[in-house]
Design an enzyme around this catalytic site. Structure first.
Site, PDB file in Angstrom:
ATOM      1  N   GLN A   1       0.850  -1.204   0.000  1.00  0.00           N
ATOM      2  CA  GLN A   1       0.000   0.000   0.000  1.00  0.00           C
ATOM      3  C   GLN A   1       0.880   1.246   0.000  1.00  0.00           C
ATOM      4  OE1 GLN A   1      -2.646   0.471   3.395  1.00  0.00           O
ATOM      5  NE2 GLN A   1      -3.882   2.001   2.342  1.00  0.00           N
TER       6      GLN A   1
ATOM      7  N   HIS B   1      -8.374   1.895  -1.074  1.00  0.00           N
ATOM      8  CA  HIS B   1      -8.704   1.875  -2.497  1.00  0.00           C
ATOM      9  C   HIS B   1      -8.689   0.452  -3.019  1.00  0.00           C
ATOM     10  CE1 HIS B   1      -4.358   2.436  -2.053  1.00  0.00           C
ATOM     11  NE2 HIS B   1      -4.219   1.742  -3.168  1.00  0.00           N
TER      12      HIS B   1
HETATM   13  P1  5GP Z   1      -1.242   1.015  -3.839  1.00  0.00           P
HETATM   14  O1  5GP Z   1       0.152   0.555  -4.112  1.00  0.00           O
HETATM   15  O2  5GP Z   1      -1.313   1.974  -2.671  1.00  0.00           O
HETATM   16  O3  5GP Z   1      -2.223  -0.122  -3.695  1.00  0.00           O
HETATM   17  O4  5GP Z   1      -1.722   1.769  -5.130  1.00  0.00           O
HETATM   18  C1  5GP Z   1      -1.666   3.146  -5.281  1.00  0.00           C
HETATM   19  C2  5GP Z   1      -1.992   3.440  -6.724  1.00  0.00           C
HETATM   20  O5  5GP Z   1      -2.310   4.806  -6.828  1.00  0.00           O
HETATM   21  C3  5GP Z   1      -0.825   3.179  -7.671  1.00  0.00           C
HETATM   22  O6  5GP Z   1      -1.209   2.218  -8.643  1.00  0.00           O
HETATM   23  C4  5GP Z   1      -0.556   4.546  -8.306  1.00  0.00           C
HETATM   24  O7  5GP Z   1      -0.268   4.462  -9.665  1.00  0.00           O
HETATM   25  C5  5GP Z   1      -1.845   5.292  -8.052  1.00  0.00           C
HETATM   26  N1  5GP Z   1      -1.678   6.742  -7.893  1.00  0.00           N
HETATM   27  C6  5GP Z   1      -0.826   7.377  -7.069  1.00  0.00           C
HETATM   28  N2  5GP Z   1      -0.961   8.714  -7.152  1.00  0.00           N
HETATM   29  C7  5GP Z   1      -1.962   8.926  -8.052  1.00  0.00           C
HETATM   30  C8  5GP Z   1      -2.566  10.107  -8.568  1.00  0.00           C
HETATM   31  O8  5GP Z   1      -2.230  11.241  -8.214  1.00  0.00           O
HETATM   32  N3  5GP Z   1      -3.552   9.941  -9.489  1.00  0.00           N
HETATM   33  C9  5GP Z   1      -3.967   8.699  -9.900  1.00  0.00           C
HETATM   34  N4  5GP Z   1      -4.942   8.650 -10.813  1.00  0.00           N
HETATM   35  N5  5GP Z   1      -3.420   7.570  -9.431  1.00  0.00           N
HETATM   36  C10 5GP Z   1      -2.425   7.670  -8.519  1.00  0.00           C
END
Ligand code: 5GP
Ligand code: ZN
Length: 129
Positions: A90, A96
């Site tokens: 995360q 999310h």
């Molecule tokens: P995690 O690794 O926390 O499960 O996923 C976070 C996701 O958020 C990543 O796939 C990354 O590409 C996406 N993400 C991070 N910052 C932004 C942003 O400012 N806008 C969008 N649309 N996606 C984001």
């Protein structure tokens, strides 16, 4: 304020796929496949299990609605991924769900790690103790 709260507030732009009273769904800025979408509850919680049941129900309904909207892309299947905690990958500390559309022959998009040798009886014993 976290980056997803800023998106919800309109301080940072996002490509919105679906929105209702409870959730916002927008395209991931680093897509792992065509239509890779993030669904977030409008209220900030860090982890899935911190969300009250009622809000969780509304959130999950929003995830399903988003899948319905994404069907326009003609995917053959999809993965739903939710990472909780840094150790689990995360990066953004706002709950999310990733919806990752899958298309026949799209390769290694989402992968589990290697199978480990773990005594299942021991694990169950620890859980039930
Ligand atoms: P995690 O690794 O926390 O499960 O996923 C976070 C996701 O958020 C990543 O796939 C990354 O590409 C996406 N993400 C991070 N910052 C932004 C942003 O400012 N806008 C969008 N649309 N996606 C984001
Ligand atoms: Zn937030």
């Amino acid at each position: 304020m976290c980056i997803f709260c800023k998106i919800i507030n309109g301080e940072i732009p996002a490509k919105v796929v679906y929105e209702d009273e409870h959730v916002l769904a927008f395209l991931d800025i680093n897509p792992r496949n065509k239509g890779h979408t993030l669904v977030v509850p409008k209220k900030h919680y860090e982890r899935f299990d911190e969300m009250p049941d009622e809000e969780l129900c509304n959130f999950i309904k929003g995830v399903k609605k988003t899948v319905e909207v994404l069907k326009k892309l003609g995917f053959d299947g999809y993965n739903i991924v939710n990472n909780n905690g840094r150790v689990a990958g995360q990066e953004v500390n706002h709950v999310h769900f990733h919806i990752i559309p899958r298309y026949e022959g799209d390769g290694e998009v989402v992968k589990f790690g290697e199978v480990k040798k773990i005594d299942l009886d021991e694990v169950l014993k620890e859980i039930k103790e």
